[in-house]
Every structure is written in C-alpha cells, then in structure tokens.
Scaffold this active site. Structure first.
Site, PDB file in Angstrom:
ATOM      1  N   LYS A   1       0.961  -0.835   0.618  1.00  0.00           N
ATOM      2  CA  LYS A   1       0.036   0.143   0.007  1.00  0.00           C
ATOM      3  C   LYS A   1       0.573   1.232  -0.095  1.00  0.00           C
ATOM      4  O   LYS A   1       0.125   2.350  -0.712  1.00  0.00           O
ATOM      5  CB  LYS A   1      -1.232  -0.313   1.396  1.00  0.00           C
ATOM      6  CG  LYS A   1      -2.081  -1.347   1.262  1.00  0.00           C
ATOM      7  CD  LYS A   1      -3.281  -0.546   1.968  1.00  0.00           C
ATOM      8  CE  LYS A   1      -4.516  -2.005   1.416  1.00  0.00           C
ATOM      9  NZ  LYS A   1      -6.245  -1.952   1.886  1.00  0.00           N
TER      10      LYS A   1
ATOM     11  N   LYS B   1      -5.064  -9.241  -6.706  1.00  0.00           N
ATOM     12  CA  LYS B   1      -6.294  -9.633  -6.059  1.00  0.00           C
ATOM     13  C   LYS B   1      -7.513  -9.223  -6.241  1.00  0.00           C
ATOM     14  O   LYS B   1      -7.081  -7.596  -6.960  1.00  0.00           O
ATOM     15  CB  LYS B   1      -5.972  -9.147  -4.136  1.00  0.00           C
ATOM     16  CG  LYS B   1      -6.945  -9.456  -3.195  1.00  0.00           C
ATOM     17  CD  LYS B   1      -6.404  -9.125  -1.347  1.00  0.00           C
ATOM     18  CE  LYS B   1      -6.408  -7.926  -1.629  1.00  0.00           C
ATOM     19  NZ  LYS B   1      -7.298  -7.385  -0.546  1.00  0.00           N
TER      20      LYS B   1
ATOM     21  N   LYS C   1     -11.469  -3.522  -4.112  1.00  0.00           N
ATOM     22  CA  LYS C   1     -11.980  -2.429  -3.554  1.00  0.00           C
ATOM     23  C   LYS C   1     -11.215  -1.423  -4.392  1.00  0.00           C
ATOM     24  O   LYS C   1     -11.858  -0.497  -4.963  1.00  0.00           O
ATOM     25  CB  LYS C   1     -12.387  -1.932  -1.926  1.00  0.00           C
ATOM     26  CG  LYS C   1     -13.346  -2.632  -1.307  1.00  0.00           C
ATOM     27  CD  LYS C   1     -13.124  -1.669   0.149  1.00  0.00           C
ATOM     28  CE  LYS C   1     -13.713  -3.847   1.071  1.00  0.00           C
ATOM     29  NZ  LYS C   1     -13.309  -2.999   1.923  1.00  0.00           N
TER      30      LYS C   1
HETATM   31  N1  AQP Z   1     -10.146 -10.913  -3.577  1.00  0.00           N
HETATM   32  C1  AQP Z   1     -10.222 -11.028  -1.801  1.00  0.00           C
HETATM   33  N2  AQP Z   1     -11.102 -12.714  -1.093  1.00  0.00           N
HETATM   34  C2  AQP Z   1     -10.596 -12.992  -0.912  1.00  0.00           C
HETATM   35  N3  AQP Z   1     -11.435 -12.177   0.347  1.00  0.00           N
HETATM   36  C3  AQP Z   1     -10.842 -11.108   0.416  1.00  0.00           C
HETATM   37  N4  AQP Z   1     -10.890 -10.291   1.812  1.00  0.00           N
HETATM   38  C4  AQP Z   1     -10.546  -9.048   0.987  1.00  0.00           C
HETATM   39  N5  AQP Z   1     -10.323  -8.732  -0.512  1.00  0.00           N
HETATM   40  C5  AQP Z   1     -10.557 -10.213  -0.837  1.00  0.00           C
HETATM   41  C6  AQP Z   1     -11.262  -9.871   2.930  1.00  0.00           C
HETATM   42  O1  AQP Z   1     -12.276  -9.730   3.206  1.00  0.00           O
HETATM   43  C7  AQP Z   1     -12.508  -9.021   4.070  1.00  0.00           C
HETATM   44  C8  AQP Z   1     -12.441  -7.802   4.812  1.00  0.00           C
HETATM   45  O2  AQP Z   1     -11.540  -7.017   3.804  1.00  0.00           O
HETATM   46  P1  AQP Z   1     -10.973  -5.427   4.684  1.00  0.00           P
HETATM   47  O3  AQP Z   1     -12.163  -4.493   4.122  1.00  0.00           O
HETATM   48  O4  AQP Z   1     -10.728  -5.682   5.893  1.00  0.00           O
HETATM   49  O5  AQP Z   1      -9.820  -4.927   3.618  1.00  0.00           O
HETATM   50  P2  AQP Z   1      -8.965  -5.172   1.867  1.00  0.00           P
HETATM   51  O6  AQP Z   1      -8.503  -6.688   2.538  1.00  0.00           O
HETATM   52  O7  AQP Z   1      -7.786  -4.141   2.270  1.00  0.00           O
HETATM   53  O8  AQP Z   1     -10.369  -4.940   1.231  1.00  0.00           O
HETATM   54  P3  AQP Z   1      -9.632  -4.784  -0.480  1.00  0.00           P
HETATM   55  O9  AQP Z   1     -10.962  -4.754  -1.098  1.00  0.00           O
HETATM   56  O10 AQP Z   1      -8.124  -5.516  -0.638  1.00  0.00           O
HETATM   57  O11 AQP Z   1      -9.538  -3.103  -0.611  1.00  0.00           O
HETATM   58  P4  AQP Z   1      -8.244  -2.786  -0.683  1.00  0.00           P
HETATM   59  O12 AQP Z   1      -8.663  -2.363  -2.342  1.00  0.00           O
HETATM   60  O13 AQP Z   1      -7.774  -1.068   0.359  1.00  0.00           O
HETATM   61  O14 AQP Z   1      -6.964  -3.176  -0.830  1.00  0.00           O
HETATM   62  C9  AQP Z   1     -11.181  -9.593   4.413  1.00  0.00           C
HETATM   63  O15 AQP Z   1     -10.970 -10.508   5.547  1.00  0.00           O
HETATM   64  C10 AQP Z   1     -10.164  -9.523   3.786  1.00  0.00           C
HETATM   65  O16 AQP Z   1      -9.453 -10.522   3.814  1.00  0.00           O
END
Ligand code: AQP
Length: 345
Positions: free
Chosen positions: A115, A207, A210
């Site tokens: 990040k 991955k 969001k």
């Molecule tokens: N691609 C994924 N596959 C499986 N699990 C996922 N999680 C996130 N992306 C995937 C799981 O969703 C939960 C909540 O995630 P979060 O919102 O706390 O944070 P994150 O992992 O940062 O989500 P994003 O979508 O990947 O956001 P950005 O784009 O900001 O990096 C967690 O249990 C996570 O493991």
C-alpha cells in the site's frame, strides 16, 4: 477471573465498492459461523482513515456496509454488529499494543509495503501501525477465532505474536491477578474454502480489490444482473476448455479463479465443479456462473438498497451493538490496566 470463552470477531473496512471477494472470503463465512459461535462483526472505520476518506462518503459507506452485513444474513439481535469508532477501547488497547509490538515485526508486513509502495515517507503513521489496531480489535474481545481472507493471514500471525509477548512480558502479574497462565488467547485464523483469495476478473494474478481503478475487475454486491453478466462475459480467460482435473488449473490463474468463485457460490469443491464442467468452453461456464452469481447477489443487493434508505434503523443497530461491545471491551481494558500497573478508578 472469567475463563476465555470461544468467540468470533472480524471486521470489514467501510471503504466502498464491497465486492464478491469480500463476500466469499469473509462475509459469507461470518454468516455461517453464527450457528456455532457468539460473533462480533465490526465496521472498522478507524482502519478506513489510515488513507484519506471523504467524511460524507465515509458516513454513507459505514451505513452501506452495515446494511450489507444484515442483507447477507448477519443477525444483529443474536450477535453484535457495530462500528469501531463508537468503542474507544479499540484505540486505547491499540496504544498498549503499539508499545508491545516491535518495529521489526511491522516492517515485515507485506500489506504495508504494497500500500505504501514508493511513497513510504508520505503515508500516514496509522497505515504503518494498522496491525496493532487490528490486534486490539480482536483481543479487546479476547476472540478465539477470526474468519478472514488469505490476505489477512500475516496480520493475524502478528496478532498472535502480540498476544504471546504481552502474556510473556506480564506473566507474573497475570498469574498474581488470578488470570491463570495467559490473559490473551492465541487467536485462530479461519481461512478455508475455495475462495479465500478471489482474484481480479481482469488479471488472475491480482487480488480482487475495492481500490482497483477498473470496475470490470470486480463484481460489486450492488451490481444488477446486467452488470454481473457483462463483467463475467468480459472476464479474462485462456483459449482452452475447462480441465476435468484440479491439478490442471495450476498454470491457469483466470480459470482457477472463476472455478473457485463458482464453487464458493454453490458450496461445492473445485473438483466437484470440474466434474460437472470439465471439457466445457468458457462461454457456457460463464453463463452458468452468471446465473449462480445473480441468484446469490440479486437478493442481497436489493435488500442492501432497501436497508440503506432506513438510516434510523441502521444507526440504531450500530449504537445498540456498540453498547454491547463496549461492555466486553471495557472489562478487558480494566484488566489490561491492572496488568500493566496503571492506577484507575
Ligand atoms: N479478493 C479477496 N478475496 C477473498 N477475501 C478478500 N477480502 C478482501 N479482498 C478479498 C477479505 O475481506 C475482508 C474485508 O476486507 P477489508 O475491507 O478489511 O480490507 P481489504 O483486504 O483491504 O479489502 P480490499 O477490497 O482489498 O481493499 P483495498 O482495495 O483497499 O486493498 C477481509 O477478511 C479480507 O481478507
């Protein structure tokens, strides 16, 4: 002193664009675990502000995520649903853990490296310290089980390291105060099933996320049937038909991803999906996948849209959940203060 009871805790950041990865990797598991455990599910808004959030959008996203939890099947009466910033003990315990965790441990966190990228000097201190807050979220409730996607595995290991070091550093005191051999549990991550790491629909090695600039990289929980069909239709694949054997998916990340998504949607294994679709062209498989995804996400999206209109109800869920969460977290914080040697009322 109360013995450590089995309890589930997990959180999701209210940063918008909730997607199929969040659902299959996390929220669907949250729903299933309700039958077996006391569960606490948190909208982790303090984590969200580790990167800039527009305040009005943050408010909307907190309510939308709460609506998503409920629309997916989390029962806020039987279990606890709340937003993190309403329970001050999270931030308080995070400070104590910042003093327990070592710089070297946090320096190894791959999510921070990804990040922060090349802009390391310019990112917030909060982004670096994030895993200490995550440990506090979990351990404020002395949670024993945490369902998460694969990407959170390293942070959970750090949570265990922090718990272990706290238990060791204060071992004599913990015993003297009647807490037994250890105050904090070594939390078990629950990471299993065919969709612990859902990948981008545009690139099977990245991955689903969001923050991906392309909306075509992910299926959002609020996408309608047409959008879901379009996105799967355009999803990257390879020119070969689906294999009959799971081993043959290894060098085919996009095929493996779509098979994993299908398997998780219908609660089958990848092998069972391949037994049905081995030899099929992607066009046929994508149609079946779209049908399954629309059947699952259609009702969730519709219910989310209905619930977010009712802000009074959503806010009441969050305030009620926070009151119940605070009672547990305050007990933990009292014990932590006694263990550390702080003077308190
Ligand atoms: N691609 C994924 N596959 C499986 N699990 C996922 N999680 C996130 N992306 C995937 C799981 O969703 C939960 C909540 O995630 P979060 O919102 O706390 O944070 P994150 O992992 O940062 O989500 P994003 O979508 O990947 O956001 P950005 O784009 O900001 O990096 C967690 O249990 C996570 O493991």
């Amino acid at each position: 002193m109360a013995a450590i009871q089995e309890r589930v805790f997990s959180g999701v950041q209210p940063t918008g664009n909730l997607h199929l990865g969040n659902y299959l990797g996390a929220i669907k598991r949250f729903v299933e675990l309700q039958a077996r455990y006391d569960c606490i599910y948190c909208v982790v808004d303090l984590h969200a502000i580790t990167v800039w959030q527009d305040p009005e959008e943050l408010t909307r996203n907190i309510r939308e995520l709460t609506a998503a939890f409920i629309a997916c099947g989390i029962d806020p009466k039987r279990h606890i649903v709340f937003n993190q910033s309403q329970v001050a003990e999270h931030a308080e315990l995070a400070w104590v853990f910042s003093c327990v965790a070592r710089m070297g441990w946090l320096n190894r966190m791959t999510q921070f490296k990804e990040k922060a990228g090349k802009d390391r000097e310019n990112v917030s201190v909060g982004l670096f310290a994030y895993p200490c807050l995550m440990a506090a979220d979990i351990l404020a409730y002395r949670a024993t089980h945490v369902p998460v996607g694969e990407d959170q595995k390293q942070h959970l290991e750090l949570t265990r390291d922090i718990a272990q070091k706290f238990n060791n550093d204060f071992a004599a005191r913990i015993k003297a105060l009647g807490h037994g051999e250890a105050y904090f549990p070594l939390t078990e991550p629950l990471i299993s099933g065919p969709a612990t790491r859902v990948m981008s629909l545009r690139d099977g090695t990245k991955k689903m996320s969001k923050s991906d600039a392309s909306d075509y990289s992910r299926i959002n929980l609020t996408d309608d049937a047409d959008a879901i069909a379009q996105k799967f239709k355009k999803a990257k694949t390879d020119p070969h038909p689906l294999p009959g054997d799971e081993k043959e998916l290894e060098q085919r990340p996009e095929a493996e991803n779509l098979v994993g998504i299908y398997a998780a949607l219908v609660d089958h294994t990848k092998a069972e999906v391949l037994a049905e679709f081995g030899g099929a062209q992607f066009s046929r498989f994508k149609e079946a996948l779209t049908e399954r995804a629309v059947a699952k996400l259609g009702p969730i999206g519709a219910e989310m849209k209905r619930l977010v209109q009712d802000t009074a109800y959503i806010d009441q869920v969050l305030v009620g959940g926070a009151d119940r969460a605070r009672k547990i977290a305050a007990e933990t914080m009292k014990a932590v203060k006694d263990i550390c040697g702080f003077v308190r009322a």
